[in-house]
Structure formats: C-alpha cells, structure tokens
Design a protein around this motif. Sequence first.
Motif, short mmCIF file in Angstrom:
data_model
loop_
_atom_site.label_atom_id
_atom_site.label_comp_id
_atom_site.label_asym_id
_atom_site.label_seq_id
_atom_site.Cartn_x
_atom_site.Cartn_y
_atom_site.Cartn_z
N THR A 218 -5.81 1.61 -2.45
CA THR A 218 -4.63 1.54 -1.70
C THR A 218 -3.77 2.73 -1.82
OG1 THR A 218 -3.51 0.44 -3.65
CG2 THR A 218 -4.45 -1.12 -1.97
N SER A 219 -2.66 2.87 -1.39
CA SER A 219 -1.74 3.94 -1.41
C SER A 219 -0.57 3.83 -2.23
CB SER A 219 -1.17 4.75 -0.11
OG SER A 219 -2.08 5.19 0.62
N LYS A 221 3.66 4.36 -3.21
CA LYS A 221 4.83 4.14 -2.51
C LYS A 221 6.00 5.10 -2.64
CE LYS A 221 4.35 -0.67 -1.39
NZ LYS A 221 4.87 -2.10 -1.70
N ARG A 222 6.79 5.13 -1.72
CA ARG A 222 7.90 6.18 -1.90
C ARG A 222 8.99 5.43 -3.04
NH1 ARG A 222 10.14 10.57 0.60
NH2 ARG A 222 8.32 10.43 2.04
N LEU A 252 4.42 -1.02 -10.11
CA LEU A 252 3.69 -1.23 -8.87
C LEU A 252 2.19 -1.91 -9.57
CD1 LEU A 252 4.09 1.55 -6.01
CD2 LEU A 252 5.03 -0.84 -6.14
N SER A 279 3.25 7.32 -6.54
CA SER A 279 4.27 7.94 -5.47
C SER A 279 3.37 7.88 -4.19
CB SER A 279 4.53 9.10 -5.76
OG SER A 279 3.72 10.22 -5.43
N ASP A 280 3.84 8.02 -3.18
CA ASP A 280 3.26 7.95 -1.70
C ASP A 280 2.55 8.92 -1.45
OD1 ASP A 280 5.51 9.70 -1.79
OD2 ASP A 280 6.23 8.95 0.43
#
Length: 367
Positions: A218-219, A221-222, A252, A279-280
Amino acid sequence: NSSSFPPSDWVETTLGEVGKTITGKTPSTKEDSFWNGEIPFITPTDINNDLRYCIPARTISEKGKESLKTTIIPKDAICYTSIASIGLLCISKQESLTNQQINSLIVDENNDHLFFYYYLKFLTPSLKKIAGGTTTHIINKTQFENFPILLPPLSEQQAIASVLSAFDDKIELLREENKTLEELGQVIFKEWFGKYGVDDALPEGWRVGKLGEICEITSGKRPENISEIKTELNKIPLLGATKIMGFVENYLFDGRTLIIGRVGTHGEVQRFNEKIFPSDNTLVIKSDDFVFVYQILKSIDYVKMNRGAVQPLITQTDLKNYEIIIPNDEVLQNFKEATNPVFEKIDQNNSQIQSLARSRDELLPRL
C-alpha cells in the motif's frame, strides 16, 4: 547558596569565544575534477541526529579542497545546520568540507568538543528563536558566534560529556552489531535462494510468481501537524523515503513493516517493528514472510522499475507484479526459523537503542 545556578566557576561568554566558526561552501559542480576524492563533503541530508558521526554521500578531490582551503574543517569539528532545517548536527571524523548550510564550530584546546556537540543540541530550541529569514530560516555566522552561553570549566565539560557519551558509545556498538546481523541475514538468503533466477530450472515445488502474492503493498499518506522533534503528543515517527522526517500524533501501521521510497528516492529499504506513520512518498509492505520479502526488496534493481520522467517514481502495481521465485511452504518455513532469531536480536537491539537514547535525552537538559 550551594544550589544556586549558575555555579560560581561557570562563565558568561559566547559560542564565538570558545573556538573558530567556519561556514561551508559548495565547490563548482561543473568542475568534475573537484569531486570524487578522499575528502568527505558533509551536507544536511547526510546528518542523522541520532548519530554523532555521519558518512557523507559525496567526496571532494585534492583539487576541489584547494579551491576551498579557507573552509576546511579539522577532525572533531561540530557541524551545525544553520539554513532551513536548523539544528541537525554531527562531528567530523576527519578533515572535511561542508556546504553553505552548515556552520562548523572548531573548539579550542581549552574546551571539549564532545561537550559542545551535546551543548549545541541543548541550545537548539533557543538558537531557532533567533533565526532570521521569512521563507527560509537562517542563522548567519555572526549570529551563531554571538550567541550567549554559560560555560563550565573544562573538567566539568569533560565530566558532562563522558556521561552522555557513554550512552552514545553503547548505541554505536549496538548499531555495529545490527550491521553484522543484517549481513548475516543476507548471506543466509543468498545461500538458500541466490543461485536461482526466474528463467532457471527450479527445485520441485518451487515456482515463479509475483511479489504481490506473498505480501500486501500500500502507499503512505500525507501527514498533518508535524513536529520536528519528538514531544509527548507527537511521538510517532513520520517516515520519508530514506529516514525519519519528524513526528506525528497518530500511527498508520504497527508491528513488522517495510518501507521503500515511492517517489524521489529509490532503493533504500527501511524496516520497522513499532508504530509508524509512512508519508505519501513511500510504499508500505506487510507480510507473514517478513524476512524473505525484506531480502527480496533489498535485491531489486529499482532504477529499472523507474517510471518517473522528472524524478524517480515506483508504482504499487509495478512492485506487486515484480517477478520472484517462490519456494515451497516447507522451505519458506525453514528459512523463517533460520533467520527469525537474527532479526529478533536486531529488534531487541533497536529497542535497547531507543531506551538508551531516551535516557540520554532526558539527562541532557539536567546536565
């Protein structure tokens, strides 16, 4: 009054009075002969505030050094970032050069360089308050040199530094042990799986598959409300492509997690076993076959996977579709049993490092 502060033998002075300050400069990048020599070139991105010493990514040649001879710093200078990210610091391991974002303090023989490494850490919140600049914060050389300090005698400087250094000495030993253990994990992986490629004949029960089959990708996030330093509220590490960028309030992911850079920086695999906020600009990998996936990620040629035109970019889809050799369940289980003790020891060491760092940081203002 014996408890009064400051003690009578501490003197009021300035940073400029305890030695010499040198502001760095970058050699011409157009002159190839100035680069790739034996002299370390320290920049803010090389500095990790958890480490006393850094390993610079770039080096300067003798010719480049000659062009900047007024900005050479000796061994044991304290390099202090004074533009943009104020307060990153390290100690030079040998004669070095720095870029213009760094003021280096070379303390004289009447003072202890290790004491001033820790003292500048302690002074950083106050130094940040005097930084000028509207968009980019700056502490110029004059401001740095004129900054007022209370200075203990040399014997007390050495006593304070020795207490704090004892923590960092132990931390550095544990980091060295972890480096050895990491290499051991890689050797075991190569012995078990390194002789096979995706086009080779494989042992019975082994197959060619995709990375996404054995892990979740997954990625990040900001984030919001980032703190540069760890506070009671913001204590979750915020992760960039290569290192911790700050601290946030919520997490997260928890437990064993792998992070690689998604955009901007390729190829550095970070491994965590704690609450984190990626982070994103990162990709996040979770797997039951954690060590196996970790070693695969370390062996990928990310340059070939790059999709970015202006800056490097890796997509989730490309990473999920990356072809790998998947051994049978019995071999995977045996590999897990062989390598788990190695990585459990690394995790134990990391936990001890965090504990030592907390104790050191709590002692710092008291001393």
